[in-house]
Motif scaffolding. Structure first.
Motif, PDB file in Angstrom:
ATOM      1  N   UNK A   1      21.660  42.989   2.765  1.00 16.28           N
ATOM      2  CA  UNK A   1      21.006  44.291   2.623  1.00 16.28           C
ATOM      3  C   UNK A   1      21.956  45.427   2.961  1.00 16.28           C
ATOM      4  N   UNK A   2      22.812  45.230   3.959  1.00 14.81           N
ATOM      5  CA  UNK A   2      23.785  46.271   4.295  1.00 14.81           C
ATOM      6  C   UNK A   2      24.768  46.491   3.152  1.00 14.81           C
ATOM      7  N   UNK A   3      25.223  45.395   2.536  1.00 16.97           N
ATOM      8  CA  UNK A   3      26.124  45.549   1.382  1.00 16.97           C
ATOM      9  C   UNK A   3      25.446  46.352   0.282  1.00 16.97           C
ATOM     10  N   UNK A   4      24.162  46.070   0.074  1.00 20.45           N
ATOM     11  CA  UNK A   4      23.419  46.804  -0.962  1.00 20.45           C
ATOM     12  C   UNK A   4      23.288  48.277  -0.589  1.00 20.45           C
ATOM     13  N   UNK A   5      23.066  48.542   0.710  1.00 23.53           N
ATOM     14  CA  UNK A   5      22.934  49.927   1.159  1.00 23.53           C
ATOM     15  C   UNK A   5      24.246  50.697   1.000  1.00 23.53           C
ATOM     16  N   UNK A   6      25.358  50.065   1.343  1.00 25.28           N
ATOM     17  CA  UNK A   6      26.659  50.735   1.206  1.00 25.28           C
ATOM     18  C   UNK A   6      26.991  50.978  -0.262  1.00 25.28           C
ATOM     19  N   UNK A   7      26.619  50.047  -1.126  1.00 20.75           N
ATOM     20  CA  UNK A   7      26.844  50.242  -2.555  1.00 20.75           C
ATOM     21  C   UNK A   7      26.008  51.410  -3.074  1.00 20.75           C
ATOM     22  N   UNK A   8      24.773  51.515  -2.580  1.00 18.10           N
ATOM     23  CA  UNK A   8      23.934  52.657  -2.980  1.00 18.10           C
ATOM     24  C   UNK A   8      24.538  53.969  -2.502  1.00 18.10           C
ATOM     25  N   UNK A   9      25.039  54.000  -1.287  1.00 23.55           N
ATOM     26  CA  UNK A   9      25.643  55.219  -0.756  1.00 23.55           C
ATOM     27  C   UNK A   9      26.842  55.649  -1.590  1.00 23.55           C
ATOM     28  N   UNK A  10      27.593  54.699  -2.112  1.00 25.26           N
ATOM     29  CA  UNK A  10      28.787  55.021  -2.899  1.00 25.26           C
ATOM     30  C   UNK A  10      28.441  55.734  -4.193  1.00 25.26           C
ATOM     31  N   UNK A  11      27.206  55.560  -4.673  1.00 28.09           N
ATOM     32  CA  UNK A  11      26.802  56.207  -5.928  1.00 28.09           C
ATOM     33  C   UNK A  11      25.798  57.338  -5.701  1.00 28.09           C
TER      34      UNK A  11
END
Length: 401
Positions: free
Chosen positions: A331-341
């Motif tokens: 979930x953290x990886x998904x959150x960081x990916x969302x933040x990048x976009x």
């Protein structure tokens, strides 16, 4: 060779005591002749030694003199007034209140009664007089609690003082903090006139109800306008949840959903027939409500949606903390990916820097720094934190607007 004279002794209480009582008395009298406030202080000290009755008499004289004065106090004379108020407060609290809390409370009430008159005749653009009274509020309530324990009638006199200046006492109750004990708040609630229409009395009652842990009374004092405010509805809901009154907490939150004249100002300029725009406080309270109702999956879904919308680190941490082991990593990886976009580059960069996720922040700088159109107030700090492991991103960040 002549002997060098010894260095003078330091000016401190121990060395001054070596001069002897007679010499110190002479020096104090000389100083008091040139300083009226010091002279009054010395009188209070001598009266305290003689006993509480004489000290109370001396305090009454000075409090009455200040209350009766109509002279304007300029900004030059304001420091002297503040100094004397502090001397009187110390004499009441430290000397008289220690010897006789009931008598001390009566003089402390007299001290606070000075405020309204002083506010009208003291030039006080910095608000120093008001600040002095707020700073003394814990002393008032601490002394009041001791006095009420000793004599029940002390609560009556304090209630009368509150009714004389409800607007001011509303502030002093708030400034008193933990010194306004549950028992003292309950005693005052039993004595003040709850039907009074004087300005400030509703706030007094509400703050006393808060300190007395009387949730029903507190709720009865909430206005329709407040019930329509999303932020205030969140406050109500949280209090009800703490009391395990879940159904009422839901009603409190729903009260801010229905447009009405009472909550029109919370529609932020939109049509009063539209649902008011909700606030982070209301949304956080609604998550707590879902948890209390056992709707944990819905609460998690809402946390994730709020994170996607705002990039709120506290919301994300709450979301991750409720996931099973290993699921939180994904979930953290998904959150960081969302933040990048995320659409707002500055918000995204701030989130990644503060999380911290410096590798992802550096990658964001490399890819999207050209999207920045306004100055980045924290770019120097961010660049310093990236410089060691990501020097190219740090350099690009420093050249940004």
């Amino acid at each position: 060779m002549a002997r060098r004279p010894a260095a003078p002794k330091r000016l401190n209480a121990a060395n001054l005591a070596l001069l002897g009582a007679d010499r110190l008395g002479e020096l104090l009298m000389q100083a008091a002749d040139a300083d009226a406030i010091l002279k009054r202080r010395l009188r209070l000290v001598l009266a305290a030694q003689a006993g509480p009755d004489l000290l109370a008499l001396e305090l009454d004289k000075r409090l009455a003199a200040i209350a009766a004065s109509r002279a304007r106090v300029s900004w030059r004379k304001r420091p002297d007034l503040l100094r004397e108020l502090e001397i009187l407060r110390q004499a009441v609290v430290d000397d008289l209140g220690t010897a006789d809390p009931v008598v001390g409370l009566e003089r402390m009430i007299g001290w606070f009664d000075l405020f309204r008159g002083l506010a009208s005749r003291v030039k006080d653009q910095k608000g120093e007089v008001a600040a002095a009274f707020e700073a003394a509020a814990p002393d008032l309530w601490t002394l009041a609690a001791r006095a009420v324990e000793r004599e029940e009638g002390a609560a009556d006199r304090l209630a009368q003082a509150v009714e004389r200046q409800p607007l001011e006492y509303a502030r002093w109750i708030a400034a008193g903090g933990e010194a306004v004990t549950t028992a003292l708040a309950r005693a005052l609630l039993d004595r003040v006139d709850a039907t009074s229409s004087l300005r400030g009395m509703r706030t007094v009652l509400r703050r006393l109800a808060d300190r007395a842990d009387d949730l029903d009374l507190w709720l009865s004092l909430v206005t329709p306008d407040e019930r329509g405010s999303p932020d205030f509805a969140a406050v109500m809901a949280r209090r009800l949840l703490i009391a395990d009154r879940v159904a009422e907490a839901r009603l409190a939150l729903e009260g801010a959903l229905s447009p009405s004249p009472a909550n029109r100002r919370f529609t932020f300029g939109r049509s009063p027939h539209q649902t008011p725009r909700l606030t982070p406080a209301w949304e956080a309270a609604s998550i707590d409500l879902m948890e209390a109702e056992g709707r944990k999956d819905e609460a998690q879904d809402l946390r994730w949606r709020l994170f996607e919308r705002d990039l709120s680190a506290p919301v994300l941490r709450a979301y991750l903390a409720r996931l099973p082991d290993f699921d939180d990593v994904e979930a953290l990886d998904r959150a960081l990916a969302h933040a990048a976009t995320y659409a707002d580059v500055e918000t995204a960069l701030g989130f990644l820097m503060d999380w911290p996720a410096h590798r992802e922040a550096a990658a964001l700088v490399e890819r999207r720094i050209r999207e920045v159109r306004s100055p980045l107030p924290l770019k120097a700090d961010w660049a310093a934190r990236l410089a060691q492991k990501h020097p190219d991103a740090a350099e690009r960040l420093l050249t940004a607007p």
